[in-house]
Design an enzyme around this catalytic site. Structure first.
Site, PDB file in Angstrom:
ATOM      1  N   HIS A 122       0.870  -1.191   0.000  1.00 21.04           N
ATOM      2  CA  HIS A 122       0.000   0.000   0.000  1.00 21.04           C
ATOM      3  C   HIS A 122       0.902   1.236   0.000  1.00 21.04           C
ATOM      4  O   HIS A 122       2.026   1.184   0.524  1.00 21.04           O
ATOM      5  CB  HIS A 122      -0.851  -0.051   1.267  1.00 21.04           C
ATOM      6  CG  HIS A 122      -1.903   0.994   1.377  1.00 21.04           C
ATOM      7  ND1 HIS A 122      -1.650   2.260   1.833  1.00 21.04           N
ATOM      8  CD2 HIS A 122      -3.239   0.961   1.102  1.00 21.04           C
ATOM      9  CE1 HIS A 122      -2.765   2.964   1.838  1.00 21.04           C
ATOM     10  NE2 HIS A 122      -3.749   2.190   1.400  1.00 21.04           N
ATOM     11  N   ASP A 199       3.026  -4.263   8.135  1.00 17.78           N
ATOM     12  CA  ASP A 199       1.834  -3.437   7.962  1.00 17.78           C
ATOM     13  C   ASP A 199       0.633  -4.353   8.182  1.00 17.78           C
ATOM     14  O   ASP A 199       0.277  -5.156   7.315  1.00 17.78           O
ATOM     15  CB  ASP A 199       1.834  -2.838   6.550  1.00 17.78           C
ATOM     16  CG  ASP A 199       0.525  -2.118   6.237  1.00 17.78           C
ATOM     17  OD1 ASP A 199      -0.387  -2.119   7.093  1.00 17.78           O
ATOM     18  OD2 ASP A 199       0.416  -1.574   5.120  1.00 17.78           O
ATOM     19  N   GLN A 202      -4.571  -4.822   7.262  1.00 16.15           N
ATOM     20  CA  GLN A 202      -5.588  -5.775   6.791  1.00 16.15           C
ATOM     21  C   GLN A 202      -5.483  -7.126   7.482  1.00 16.15           C
ATOM     22  O   GLN A 202      -6.142  -8.088   7.061  1.00 16.15           O
ATOM     23  CB  GLN A 202      -5.468  -5.976   5.265  1.00 16.15           C
ATOM     24  CG  GLN A 202      -5.648  -4.716   4.440  1.00 16.15           C
ATOM     25  CD  GLN A 202      -7.074  -4.157   4.459  1.00 16.15           C
ATOM     26  OE1 GLN A 202      -8.011  -4.795   4.948  1.00 16.15           O
ATOM     27  NE2 GLN A 202      -7.251  -2.956   3.932  1.00 16.15           N
ATOM     28  N   LYS A 225     -10.661  -0.025  10.616  1.00 18.21           N
ATOM     29  CA  LYS A 225     -10.848  -1.200   9.763  1.00 18.21           C
ATOM     30  C   LYS A 225     -11.237  -2.425  10.582  1.00 18.21           C
ATOM     31  O   LYS A 225     -11.374  -3.517  10.057  1.00 18.21           O
ATOM     32  CB  LYS A 225      -9.554  -1.503   8.995  1.00 18.21           C
ATOM     33  CG  LYS A 225      -9.195  -0.450   7.946  1.00 18.21           C
ATOM     34  CD  LYS A 225      -8.023  -0.908   7.125  1.00 18.21           C
ATOM     35  CE  LYS A 225      -7.354   0.204   6.350  1.00 18.21           C
ATOM     36  NZ  LYS A 225      -8.141   0.723   5.223  1.00 18.21           N
ATOM     37  N   CYS A 363      -4.772   2.571  -3.665  1.00 20.40           N
ATOM     38  CA  CYS A 363      -3.510   3.072  -3.063  1.00 20.40           C
ATOM     39  C   CYS A 363      -2.390   2.059  -3.232  1.00 20.40           C
ATOM     40  O   CYS A 363      -1.587   1.843  -2.305  1.00 20.40           O
ATOM     41  CB  CYS A 363      -3.691   3.430  -1.595  1.00 20.40           C
ATOM     42  SG  CYS A 363      -4.889   4.714  -1.333  1.00 20.40           S
TER      43      CYS A 363
HETATM   44  N1  7TS Z   1      -1.934  -0.604   4.698  1.00 19.36           N
HETATM   45  C1  7TS Z   1      -2.850  -1.346   4.062  1.00 19.36           C
HETATM   46  C2  7TS Z   1      -2.508  -2.727   3.655  1.00 19.36           C
HETATM   47  C3  7TS Z   1      -4.106  -0.818   3.802  1.00 19.36           C
HETATM   48  O1  7TS Z   1      -5.011  -1.567   3.180  1.00 19.36           O
HETATM   49  C4  7TS Z   1      -4.399   0.509   4.185  1.00 19.36           C
HETATM   50  C5  7TS Z   1      -5.703   1.162   3.847  1.00 19.36           C
HETATM   51  C6  7TS Z   1      -3.422   1.220   4.880  1.00 19.36           C
HETATM   52  C7  7TS Z   1      -2.200   0.642   5.111  1.00 19.36           C
HETATM   53  C8  7TS Z   1      -3.664   2.592   5.373  1.00 19.36           C
HETATM   54  O2  7TS Z   1      -4.659   2.589   6.329  1.00 19.36           O
HETATM   55  P1  7TS Z   1      -5.200   3.976   6.926  1.00 19.36           P
HETATM   56  O3  7TS Z   1      -6.210   3.571   7.925  1.00 19.36           O
HETATM   57  O4  7TS Z   1      -4.012   4.632   7.535  1.00 19.36           O
HETATM   58  O5  7TS Z   1      -5.761   4.730   5.783  1.00 19.36           O
HETATM   59  N2  7TS Z   1      -6.363   0.585   2.777  1.00 19.36           N
HETATM   60  C9  7TS Z   1      -7.440   1.095   2.152  1.00 19.36           C
HETATM   61  C10 7TS Z   1      -8.108   0.424   1.142  1.00 19.36           C
HETATM   62  O6  7TS Z   1      -7.767  -0.686   0.716  1.00 19.36           O
HETATM   63  N3  7TS Z   1      -9.128   1.171   0.709  1.00 19.36           N
HETATM   64  O7  7TS Z   1      -9.159   2.308   1.409  1.00 19.36           O
HETATM   65  C11 7TS Z   1      -8.115   2.262   2.310  1.00 19.36           C
END
Ligand code: 7TS
Length: 414
Positions: A122, A199, A202, A225, A363
């Site tokens: 990501h 990371d 997910q 999430k 992303c």
């Molecule tokens: N890493 C992964 C693997 C992610 O899927 C996401 C967000 C992030 C980091 C960043 O998370 P945040 O909470 O800091 O934004 N992924 C997604 C997505 O797949 N669609 O919208 C956000």
């Protein structure tokens, strides 16, 4: 068989149903819906306990502080961190990864040092390293993706060198649903003398996570999430490493002593929590974890893998569809394209059928280039989804595929 009544715990579904527009929510990889328990906890906190933490000597502030610190303990137990002090509250996984890049990276990396990432990262595990690379002159290397959408560990080994300082990889891909063998990756990184960063944006929401078993030095995740509020996330860090690190942000709450021209800092985790934190968010995250633990994280994982595999199989029967997901198993994420239909058109058509999915690069632009697509459509399932959602999705996609199917010459002449 794969039906459940978990939807009733999430008031948003009843609300949309009552408006005559049932919500088929298939974008939980972006953010999950919130159960009543979390919503009520936030309401209760602001109604009864709101005060700033770690400052007041009065009862209300002490209560708020206790609740905030109990949330830290809850998070530590949830991912089996050795102690609550190894958990730093951040805004989200993005901020956690930036914290590592700035607070550890800027002070430990020098020109020519190497960081190994992967081809399925990501942007939040790419762009911070690009920034650090511009400051320090480090080199970024990448673990390759194989034809089954999994990481090729041979290419990790080939990338290792005496200059490797960190291996930083995603636990579960937000595009492919691939579950990476992080324990093995961490072992390989450590053998080479590098630190290992995971990371977990997910993975924390979708499976039991044990950071001590994985053995990683850092693990980043987002609360929103995993049924928690937006604006709260976390970073697990190996405590000795946190102690050695410089702060990321400076200001109130993170100091020991301050003089006009210099200052020294509090111990971790407070060293990394400058300013008033998201107190309500942390308390809401605790409620989210309580909710998930009631279901059981192993049950969450088993259910999602089964539903994801079922969805992939069902969608696989649609003419012209291409699914980007490992053959064996993945989580509840199913990315796909359909011949002759732009992913944005797919999501627009699905929206008119009450189905919320995401279309775009998710992303992960380098991954899109690797897959040789501009974008994909993505359905991501969670505990409140079931087979009936898959059926609505599949039915709407079949219609979309039929509408956009190129006509044969004979049809056009008629
Ligand atoms: N890493 C992964 C693997 C992610 O899927 C996401 C967000 C992030 C980091 C960043 O998370 P945040 O909470 O800091 O934004 N992924 C997604 C997505 O797949 N669609 O919208 C956000």
């Amino acid at each position: 068989m794969m039906r459940n009544d978990i939807k009733k715990d999430f008031p948003i579904f009843a609300k949309w149903e009552s408006m005559g527009k049932p919500l088929i929510y298939l974008d939980s990889a972006a953010t999950t819906q919130k159960p009543q328990h979390v919503i009520s906890t936030l309401d209760e906190y602001y109604s009864k306990f709101n005060a700033n933490v770690h400052r007041g000597n009065y009862e209300l502030s002490q209560l708020a502080t206790d609740m905030y610190e109990e949330a830290r303990t809850k998070v530590a137990h949830f991912i089996n961190a050795p102690k609550p002090e190894s958990i730093i509250f951040t805004r989200n996984a993005t901020e956690s990864l930036n914290l590592i890049a700035y607070a550890w990276g800027l002070n430990n990396l020098h020109k020519g040092d190497e960081i190994i990432l992967s081809e399925m990262e990501h942007h939040s595990n790419l762009v911070p390293w690009h920034i650090i690379s511009r400051h320090t002159g480090i080199v970024l290397k990448f673990i390759k993706l194989n034809s089954d959408f999994q990481l090729d560990l041979e290419s990790l080994k080939q990338n290792l060198s005496p200059r490797t300082k960190a291996v930083s990889v995603v636990h579960v891909s937000n595009v492919l649903g691939t579950i990476n063998p992080v324990k093995e990756i961490v072992r390989i990184a450590h053998e080479a003398g590098a630190i290992a960063i995971i990371d977990g944006a997910q993975s924390a929401p979708h499976m039991p996570v044990d950071v001590q078993d994985i053995g990683c030095d850092f693990y980043a995740f987002s609360g929103h999430k995993m049924c928690g509020p937006t604006g709260i996330g976390g970073l697990y860090g190996r405590y000795e490493l946190l102690e050695e690190m410089e702060p990321f942000l400076g200001g109130g709450e993170m100091i020991n002593e301050v003089f006009p021209t210099t200052s020294n800092y509090a111990k971790p985790p407070y060293k990394f929590e400058a300013g008033t934190p998201d107190i309500a968010g942390a308390i809401g995250l605790k409620a989210a974890i309580e909710y998930l633990e009631k279901i059981g994280m192993q049950n969450v994982e088993d259910y999602e893998i089964e539903l994801g595999n079922h969805a992939a199989k069902r969608l696989g029967s649609i003419e012209g569809i291409h699914i980007f997901r490992p053959r064996t198993t993945g989580t509840g994420v199913v990315s796909f394209t359909i011949d002759n239909v732009h992913p944005h058109d797919i999501s627009t058509i699905l929206d008119s059928a009450g189905v919320a999915i995401r279309a775009g690069h998710h992303c992960a632009q380098p991954l899109m280039r690797k897959l040789q697509v501009q974008s994909t459509a993505r359905a991501s399932f969670y505990i409140y989804n079931d087979e009936s959602d898959v059926e609505v999705l599949a039915g709407a996609l079949e219609k979309a595929a039929a509408i956009f199917k190129p006509r044969k010459k004979a049809d056009v002449v008629k």
